[in-house]
Design a protein around this motif. Structure first.
Motif, PDB file in Angstrom:
ATOM      1  N   MET A  79       0.836  -1.197   0.000  1.00 44.87           N
ATOM      2  CA  MET A  79       0.000   0.000   0.000  1.00 44.87           C
ATOM      3  C   MET A  79       0.876   1.254   0.000  1.00 44.87           C
ATOM      4  O   MET A  79       2.016   1.223   0.452  1.00 44.87           O
ATOM      5  CB  MET A  79      -0.914   0.017   1.228  1.00 44.87           C
ATOM      6  N   ASP A  80       0.312   2.363  -0.503  1.00 44.27           N
ATOM      7  CA  ASP A  80       1.061   3.615  -0.521  1.00 44.27           C
ATOM      8  C   ASP A  80       1.253   4.137   0.889  1.00 44.27           C
ATOM      9  O   ASP A  80       0.619   3.682   1.844  1.00 44.27           O
ATOM     10  CB  ASP A  80       0.348   4.655  -1.389  1.00 44.27           C
ATOM     11  N   VAL A  81       2.163   5.117   1.048  1.00 44.21           N
ATOM     12  CA  VAL A  81       2.462   5.675   2.358  1.00 44.21           C
ATOM     13  C   VAL A  81       1.430   6.749   2.685  1.00 44.21           C
ATOM     14  O   VAL A  81       1.196   7.663   1.890  1.00 44.21           O
ATOM     15  CB  VAL A  81       3.879   6.286   2.385  1.00 44.21           C
ATOM     16  N   ILE A  82       0.829   6.634   3.842  1.00 43.68           N
ATOM     17  CA  ILE A  82      -0.107   7.653   4.314  1.00 43.68           C
ATOM     18  C   ILE A  82       0.528   8.392   5.481  1.00 43.68           C
ATOM     19  O   ILE A  82       1.360   7.835   6.208  1.00 43.68           O
ATOM     20  CB  ILE A  82      -1.466   7.054   4.731  1.00 43.68           C
ATOM     21  N   SER A  83       0.141   9.638   5.669  1.00 48.26           N
ATOM     22  CA  SER A  83       0.731  10.448   6.719  1.00 48.26           C
ATOM     23  C   SER A  83      -0.329  11.358   7.320  1.00 48.26           C
ATOM     24  O   SER A  83      -1.231  11.825   6.610  1.00 48.26           O
ATOM     25  CB  SER A  83       1.882  11.289   6.152  1.00 48.26           C
ATOM     26  N   ALA A  84      -0.225  11.597   8.636  1.00 53.72           N
ATOM     27  CA  ALA A  84      -1.180  12.482   9.320  1.00 53.72           C
ATOM     28  C   ALA A  84      -0.623  12.886  10.665  1.00 53.72           C
ATOM     29  O   ALA A  84       0.248  12.210  11.227  1.00 53.72           O
ATOM     30  CB  ALA A  84      -2.525  11.787   9.504  1.00 53.72           C
ATOM     31  N   ILE A  85      -1.138  13.979  11.190  1.00 49.05           N
ATOM     32  CA  ILE A  85      -0.841  14.383  12.570  1.00 49.05           C
ATOM     33  C   ILE A  85      -1.705  13.533  13.490  1.00 49.05           C
ATOM     34  O   ILE A  85      -2.927  13.497  13.342  1.00 49.05           O
ATOM     35  CB  ILE A  85      -1.133  15.880  12.768  1.00 49.05           C
ATOM     36  N   ALA A  86      -1.065  12.828  14.427  1.00 49.76           N
ATOM     37  CA  ALA A  86      -1.785  11.866  15.265  1.00 49.76           C
ATOM     38  C   ALA A  86      -2.229  12.461  16.595  1.00 49.76           C
ATOM     39  O   ALA A  86      -2.951  11.800  17.339  1.00 49.76           O
ATOM     40  CB  ALA A  86      -0.914  10.643  15.513  1.00 49.76           C
ATOM     41  N   THR A  87      -1.786  13.672  16.916  1.00 52.07           N
ATOM     42  CA  THR A  87      -2.157  14.300  18.180  1.00 52.07           C
ATOM     43  C   THR A  87      -3.184  15.406  17.934  1.00 52.07           C
ATOM     44  O   THR A  87      -3.344  15.880  16.816  1.00 52.07           O
ATOM     45  CB  THR A  87      -0.910  14.883  18.870  1.00 52.07           C
ATOM     46  N   ALA A  88      -3.852  15.796  19.006  1.00 55.25           N
ATOM     47  CA  ALA A  88      -4.895  16.816  18.892  1.00 55.25           C
ATOM     48  C   ALA A  88      -4.295  18.152  18.471  1.00 55.25           C
ATOM     49  O   ALA A  88      -3.155  18.465  18.826  1.00 55.25           O
ATOM     50  CB  ALA A  88      -5.614  16.969  20.226  1.00 55.25           C
ATOM     51  N   PRO A  89      -5.029  18.930  17.700  1.00 53.23           N
ATOM     52  CA  PRO A  89      -4.504  20.227  17.260  1.00 53.23           C
ATOM     53  C   PRO A  89      -4.353  21.203  18.431  1.00 53.23           C
ATOM     54  O   PRO A  89      -5.016  21.077  19.445  1.00 53.23           O
ATOM     55  CB  PRO A  89      -5.564  20.713  16.265  1.00 53.23           C
ATOM     56  N   GLY A  90      -3.457  22.176  18.231  1.00 55.08           N
ATOM     57  CA  GLY A  90      -3.259  23.191  19.260  1.00 55.08           C
ATOM     58  C   GLY A  90      -1.902  23.087  19.919  1.00 55.08           C
ATOM     59  O   GLY A  90      -1.081  22.252  19.562  1.00 55.08           O
ATOM     60  N   ARG A  91      -1.671  23.946  20.891  1.00 51.44           N
ATOM     61  CA  ARG A  91      -0.387  23.983  21.572  1.00 51.44           C
ATOM     62  C   ARG A  91      -0.255  22.814  22.539  1.00 51.44           C
ATOM     63  O   ARG A  91      -1.221  22.397  23.164  1.00 51.44           O
ATOM     64  CB  ARG A  91      -0.236  25.292  22.341  1.00 51.44           C
ATOM     65  N   GLY A  92       0.964  22.313  22.667  1.00 54.96           N
ATOM     66  CA  GLY A  92       1.222  21.214  23.586  1.00 54.96           C
ATOM     67  C   GLY A  92       2.706  20.948  23.667  1.00 54.96           C
ATOM     68  O   GLY A  92       3.496  21.511  22.901  1.00 54.96           O
ATOM     69  N   GLY A  93       3.106  20.099  24.586  1.00 55.53           N
ATOM     70  CA  GLY A  93       4.519  19.792  24.736  1.00 55.53           C
ATOM     71  C   GLY A  93       5.073  19.024  23.561  1.00 55.53           C
ATOM     72  O   GLY A  93       6.195  19.268  23.101  1.00 55.53           O
ATOM     73  N   VAL A  94       4.296  18.061  23.046  1.00 58.05           N
ATOM     74  CA  VAL A  94       4.751  17.178  21.970  1.00 58.05           C
ATOM     75  C   VAL A  94       3.626  16.988  20.961  1.00 58.05           C
ATOM     76  O   VAL A  94       2.457  16.894  21.338  1.00 58.05           O
ATOM     77  CB  VAL A  94       5.186  15.803  22.522  1.00 58.05           C
ATOM     78  N   ALA A  95       3.984  16.938  19.695  1.00 59.70           N
ATOM     79  CA  ALA A  95       3.045  16.555  18.633  1.00 59.70           C
ATOM     80  C   ALA A  95       3.641  15.356  17.899  1.00 59.70           C
ATOM     81  O   ALA A  95       4.864  15.200  17.842  1.00 59.70           O
ATOM     82  CB  ALA A  95       2.813  17.707  17.671  1.00 59.70           C
ATOM     83  N   ILE A  96       2.784  14.500  17.378  1.00 57.93           N
ATOM     84  CA  ILE A  96       3.237  13.296  16.671  1.00 57.93           C
ATOM     85  C   ILE A  96       2.702  13.309  15.250  1.00 57.93           C
ATOM     86  O   ILE A  96       1.508  13.519  15.034  1.00 57.93           O
ATOM     87  CB  ILE A  96       2.765  12.015  17.395  1.00 57.93           C
ATOM     88  N   VAL A  97       3.604  13.093  14.305  1.00 54.20           N
ATOM     89  CA  VAL A  97       3.223  12.905  12.909  1.00 54.20           C
ATOM     90  C   VAL A  97       3.542  11.461  12.555  1.00 54.20           C
ATOM     91  O   VAL A  97       4.663  10.993  12.758  1.00 54.20           O
ATOM     92  CB  VAL A  97       3.980  13.871  11.977  1.00 54.20           C
ATOM     93  N   ARG A  98       2.550  10.748  12.038  1.00 53.76           N
ATOM     94  CA  ARG A  98       2.678   9.298  11.802  1.00 53.76           C
ATOM     95  C   ARG A  98       2.594   8.999  10.317  1.00 53.76           C
ATOM     96  O   ARG A  98       1.759   9.562   9.596  1.00 53.76           O
ATOM     97  CB  ARG A  98       1.563   8.574  12.554  1.00 53.76           C
ATOM     98  N   MET A  99       3.453   8.075   9.855  1.00 47.86           N
ATOM     99  CA  MET A  99       3.399   7.558   8.483  1.00 47.86           C
ATOM    100  C   MET A  99       3.272   6.036   8.530  1.00 47.86           C
ATOM    101  O   MET A  99       3.813   5.395   9.424  1.00 47.86           O
ATOM    102  CB  MET A  99       4.678   7.910   7.705  1.00 47.86           C
ATOM    103  N   SER A 100       2.567   5.476   7.563  1.00 50.84           N
ATOM    104  CA  SER A 100       2.439   4.028   7.478  1.00 50.84           C
ATOM    105  C   SER A 100       2.412   3.604   6.017  1.00 50.84           C
ATOM    106  O   SER A 100       1.789   4.265   5.184  1.00 50.84           O
ATOM    107  CB  SER A 100       1.158   3.552   8.171  1.00 50.84           C
ATOM    108  N   GLY A 101       3.089   2.504   5.729  1.00 52.06           N
ATOM    109  CA  GLY A 101       3.119   1.970   4.371  1.00 52.06           C
ATOM    110  C   GLY A 101       4.549   1.702   3.925  1.00 52.06           C
ATOM    111  O   GLY A 101       5.510   2.219   4.509  1.00 52.06           O
ATOM    112  N   GLU A 102       4.676   0.886   2.903  1.00 55.91           N
ATOM    113  CA  GLU A 102       5.999   0.580   2.378  1.00 55.91           C
ATOM    114  C   GLU A 102       6.636   1.857   1.821  1.00 55.91           C
ATOM    115  O   GLU A 102       6.065   2.527   0.972  1.00 55.91           O
ATOM    116  CB  GLU A 102       5.887  -0.477   1.265  1.00 55.91           C
ATOM    117  N   GLY A 103       7.798   2.198   2.314  1.00 56.15           N
ATOM    118  CA  GLY A 103       8.457   3.429   1.907  1.00 56.15           C
ATOM    119  C   GLY A 103       8.444   4.499   2.980  1.00 56.15           C
ATOM    120  O   GLY A 103       9.051   5.568   2.811  1.00 56.15           O
ATOM    121  N   ALA A 104       7.774   4.236   4.121  1.00 60.20           N
ATOM    122  CA  ALA A 104       7.730   5.219   5.210  1.00 60.20           C
ATOM    123  C   ALA A 104       9.131   5.489   5.753  1.00 60.20           C
ATOM    124  O   ALA A 104       9.492   6.648   6.011  1.00 60.20           O
ATOM    125  CB  ALA A 104       6.812   4.728   6.326  1.00 60.20           C
TER     126      ALA A 104
END
Length: 429
Positions: free
Chosen positions: A1-26
């Motif tokens: 499957m192609d690589v998908i990507s998204a912000i995995a944490t809630a929007p707004g200010r915070g200590g840490v944000a996570i951006v996640r990718m999944s798929g062959e080629g990530a």
């Protein structure tokens, strides 16, 4: 499957944000963005610079190798500093390097398609994320932990045994196995029927856990309903006045008792009235009582309660006990002093919820309908088998029950149902 990507944490200010990718080629995309050179060991968090194109951030990168990841595919997460623009910059750079934006629930959908979790487990995860009370979290976790799916599979296994016995009868009629195998099939089908019946009985409890207990406060005008609502909520939600008929429409609020969410409704006083607006409020109050999971009735001395739905539990309350205690009530309390308030909460929990929260519950309408269809098909099969009909005739009902139960895990669910479920998820999950 192609690589998908998204912000995995809630929007707004915070200590840490996570951006996640999944798929062959990530991992290949991650290598082009992250400062680490050399091998990326799975499940190891590396610190370094994240290249976001127009700026850099100092953060972490972790790689999960297929199939030992949530989605069952190669997965990479960037843990960057929190803040809308930083996370957006990381996401946009992954898209610029070949990933595409994930759709709602697409990470979890891939986990389902790759056999990492069942459809019911995915729904349980969504219930946990959307939970407003601890009981909802626990119930969602039980779904996520495959309790309902496992019970469905156990019953499916019994139906598979029934089908095997029926096939043997059909394929080898000369062996004269029909009478013995028919008896065994009936016994297994009755075991399935008992299991399905137990699940169906849990639906009311499951619905209350998922949506909260709909508790309606009612009684005659000026009985103290609004004062009780305010006392339970700990704030002045409803207008309190000595004038009878002050509350003309339902006033609502939420309260958590022992982890269970109670949705409280203060209704208009029930009486005959010539006032058109008050009559409409009384009509709405009567409808609220009919739909209630629990009725809290503020009872006056000598008052007889009106007819209520048989299955609806009632707690009778003698209000204003600081002025005078009443006989024949479950609890006497004073909204002014707080006397009896904790006793009322205990009764509300015992009668409104109070079920064991460690079983397999039907909490979704989809689950209930699937189990209901399976129960109907099993009942038809039992009647046909005990009536001496040919095995080929009731085999179709046994198959229908098996297929209906498969909808719990998603094994036999339609693509439309699957898409609808994952469309309810947030992007990034």
């Amino acid at each position: 499957m192609d690589v998908i990507s998204a912000i995995a944490t809630a929007p707004g200010r915070g200590g840490v944000a996570i951006v996640r990718m999944s798929g062959e080629g990530a991992l290949s995309i991650a290598r082009r963005m992250f400062s680490r050179r050399g091998e990326y060991l799975p499940n190891v968090m590396y610190a370094g610079k994240i290249d976001c194109g127009s700026f850099e951030d100092y953060g972490m990168c972790v790689y999960f190798r297929a199939p030992k990841s949530f989605t069952g595919e190669d997965t990479v997460e960037f843990h960057c500093h929190g803040g809308t623009e930083i996370a957006r910059g990381v996401l946009e750079q992954t898209l610029a390097l070949g990933a595409r934006a994930a759709e709602r629930g697409e990470f979890t959908k891939r986990a389902f398609l790759n056999g990492k979790l069942s459809l019911s487990a995915a729904e349980g995860m969504a219930d946990m994320i959307n939970a407003e009370a601890r009981a909802q979290v626990r119930a969602g976790f039980m779904l996520y932990g495959e309790k309902l799916t496992n019970e469905g599979k156990r019953l499916q296994a019994l139906l598979t045994e029934c089908l095997a016995s029926i096939d043997a009868d059909v394929d080898y009629p000369e062996e004269d196995l029909n009478a013995q195998s028919r008896e065994e099939v009936v016994l297994r089908l009755k075991e399935v029927q008992a299991g399905l019946s137990a699940l169906l009985k849990q639906y009311r409890a499951g619905r209350k856990i998922k949506s909260g207990v709909n508790a309606v406060i009612c009684g005659k005008p000026n009985a103290g309903k609004s004062s009780l609502l305010n006392a339970l909520l700990g704030c002045d939600k409803a207008i309190v006045s000595p004038v009878a008929g002050t509350t003309r429409d339902a006033v609502e609020g939420s309260l958590e008792i022992n982890g269970v969410l109670f949705r409280l409704t203060d209704t208009a006083g029930l009486r005959e009235s010539g006032d058109e607006i008050e009559r409409e409020g009384i009509r709405r109050a009567e409808n609220a009582v009919k739909a209630a999971d629990l009725v809290i009735w503020l009872k006056e001395e000598g008052e007889t309660l009106p007819a209520l739905p048989k299955e609806t539990p009632v707690v009778t309350v003698g209000a204003k006990c600081d002025i005078q205690k009443q006989s024949g009530c479950d609890v006497n309390l004073s909204s002014l002093t707080g006397e009896g308030l904790e006793a009322l909460k205990a009764l509300m929990y015992a009668r409104g919820a109070g079920e064991d929260l460690d079983g397999a519950y039907l909490m979704e309408e989809r689950h209930y309908r699937a189990v209901e269809r399976a129960a109907e098909a099993a009942a038809r099969a039992i009647a046909a088998a005990e009536g001496g009909l040919y095995a080929e005739l009731y085999a179709e009902d046994v198959k229908a029950a098996w297929l209906a139960l498969g909808e719990l895990s998603g094994e036999t669910a339609s693509e439309a149902v699957i898409n609808e479920i994952f469309a309810k998820f947030c992007v990034g999950k």
